[in-house]
Write an enzyme that holds these catalytic residues in place. Structure first.
Site, mmCIF file in Angstrom:
data_model
loop_
_atom_site.group_PDB
_atom_site.id
_atom_site.type_symbol
_atom_site.label_atom_id
_atom_site.label_comp_id
_atom_site.label_asym_id
_atom_site.label_seq_id
_atom_site.Cartn_x
_atom_site.Cartn_y
_atom_site.Cartn_z
ATOM 1 N N HIS A 1 0.818 -1.218 0.000
ATOM 2 C CA HIS A 1 0.000 0.000 0.000
ATOM 3 C C HIS A 1 0.852 1.268 0.000
ATOM 4 C CE1 HIS A 1 0.094 0.913 4.454
ATOM 5 N NE2 HIS A 1 0.215 -0.390 4.577
ATOM 6 N N ASP B 1 5.823 1.828 6.901
ATOM 7 C CA ASP B 1 4.517 1.198 6.669
ATOM 8 C C ASP B 1 3.765 2.068 5.665
ATOM 9 O OD1 ASP B 1 2.041 -0.006 6.773
ATOM 10 O OD2 ASP B 1 1.577 0.652 8.809
ATOM 11 N N GLU C 1 -5.220 1.599 2.382
ATOM 12 C CA GLU C 1 -5.113 0.398 3.222
ATOM 13 C C GLU C 1 -5.365 0.731 4.677
ATOM 14 O OE1 GLU C 1 -3.097 -2.620 5.820
ATOM 15 O OE2 GLU C 1 -2.763 -0.470 5.706
ATOM 16 N N GLU C 2 -4.814 1.880 5.099
ATOM 17 C CA GLU C 2 -4.847 2.228 6.528
ATOM 18 C C GLU C 2 -6.251 2.544 7.033
ATOM 19 O OE1 GLU C 2 -2.485 1.717 8.443
ATOM 20 O OE2 GLU C 2 -0.602 1.883 7.356
ATOM 21 N N ASP D 1 3.925 -6.145 3.255
ATOM 22 C CA ASP D 1 3.677 -5.067 4.218
ATOM 23 C C ASP D 1 4.567 -5.282 5.440
ATOM 24 O OD1 ASP D 1 2.504 -2.893 5.538
ATOM 25 O OD2 ASP D 1 0.449 -3.540 5.124
ATOM 26 N N HIS E 1 3.461 2.590 13.047
ATOM 27 C CA HIS E 1 2.519 3.710 13.239
ATOM 28 C C HIS E 1 3.044 4.762 14.222
ATOM 29 C CE1 HIS E 1 -1.359 1.838 11.382
ATOM 30 N NE2 HIS E 1 -0.280 1.611 10.651
HETATM 31 CO CO CO Z 1 -0.254 0.493 8.794
HETATM 32 ZN ZN ZN Z 2 0.767 -1.355 6.343
#
Ligand code: CO
Ligand code: ZN
Length: 338
Positions: free
Chosen positions: A60, A162, A193-194, A216, A302
């Site tokens: 992503h 990420d 995606e998030e 990922d 994150h």
């Molecule tokens: Co993420």
């Molecule tokens: Zn991810």
């Protein structure tokens, strides 16, 4: 590959605002595939034509961020998260809007961290009044973290590892593929995606692959008092067994393990108790698509600075390449008969 990673992670791209990332990836990957195209949601497909079955690898492009909900009389912005952002990790951080406006996050008076919630946070872009703020930012504008890429030697540190590291792995794997492949391969660079695997949902429907793979990051258990998890930095890419979005297809998992072992690629097995990936969307597409995932171990997922190990990244590229160049069995049911 380091220059590619640096460019990718430093590019602005919260969910729904992936254009800059997509343009960058398209430019980098175009020469290594037969064609690239974009769909209505903004997903980027990079296709290597070939006979069935068709493989789909998805990384992503979007990153976590915030969106402006309100501008107060003194020019302070109120924000709410895009994706899974912990409010306490944003305090003191700089955020950047698409057009380059930068601000810093702070909070109202609180007794302790426990009281810290989104309504207590504000973003200060240095505007002296509401009018001044409105000249630079509008309700609904998004901002993401403003952090430089750093090479720590064995490891890289950056925002948005990420999943720009997954994007970098796919671009690099595409570059190194031989001229002829035993089957068709699509590298998907997905959007949103998030916020719920949205891009991968429509992309898998359109592409109708026979096998799906997310590429990922995954969490690790190798930091002080981390939740117990059998994945560490530096021990190779992880072959996913499950996360909260998917139970990986046992046949896919076994073939991935077999490939890694035959090619002498170090690997770990991943059971992620919280978090999902594009495989969660892909495997539920149409009549069900056997899916797995290549995960890049990552510390502080994150958080404003996410850390990956250089050798894990290198081995992940090799694993994606070897998965693409091995001949996958045609399924005896479903769309494998195409
Ligand atoms: Co993420
Ligand atoms: Zn991810």
């Amino acid at each position: 590959m380091e220059a590619l990673i640096k460019e990718l992670v430093e590019t602005y791209g919260p969910s729904g605002e992936e254009t800059a990332v997509r343009e960058l990836i398209d430019e980098k990957v175009r020469g290594s595939v037969d064609r690239t195209f974009t769909d209505n949601l903004g997903n980027l497909f990079a296709l290597r034509e070939g006979p069935a079955p068709r493989l789909m690898f998805s990384a992503h492009m979007d990153e976590i961020g915030v969106i402006v909900t309100h501008i107060d009389g003194n020019g302070f912005l109120r924000i709410t998260p895009i994706g899974g952002v912990a409010p306490h990790l944003l305090v003191g951080q700089r955020l950047r809007f698409k057009d380059g406006v930068i601000g810093t996050v702070y909070h109202e008076k609180i007794k302790g961290l426990k009281e810290l919630s989104w309504p207590k946070l504000y973003l200060d872009i240095g505007a002296a009044s509401r009018e001044a703020a409105k000249e630079r930012v509008r309700i609904g504008d998004m901002a993401c973290l403003h952090q430089p890429f750093v090479n720590l030697g064995e490891r890289y540190l950056a925002k948005a590892m990420d999943d720009r590291i997954g994007c970098a792995v796919l671009v690099e794997a595409a570059r190194r593929l031989p001229p002829s492949l035993p089957q068709g391969v699509c590298f998907l660079f997905s959007v949103q995606e998030e916020v719920g695997l949205r891009g991968a949902t429509t992309a898998a429907y359109r592409l109708e692959p026979d096998y799906g793979f997310a590429v990922d990051v995954t969490s690790v258990g190798d930091t002080p008092e981390a939740p117990l998890m059998a994945v560490s930095l530096g021990k190779g890419p992880a072959i996913k067994v499950k996360d909260s979005s998917v139970l990986c297809h046992p046949r896919v998992r076994e073939l991935m393990i077999e490939t890694a072992e035959r090619e002498k690629i170090p690997y770990q097995l991943e059971v992620l108790e919280r978090g999902g990936t594009d495989a969660g969307a892909i495997h539920l597409s149409r009549e069900g698509i056997p899916s797995g995932a290549v995960s890049i171990p990552c510390r502080y997922v994150h958080a404003p600075s996410e850390m990956v190990d250089v050798s894990d990244v290198r081995h992940a590229v090799n694993l994606v390449m070897k998965l693409s160049t091995r001949a996958w069995p045609l399924l005896d049911s479903g769309n494998g008969s195409r």
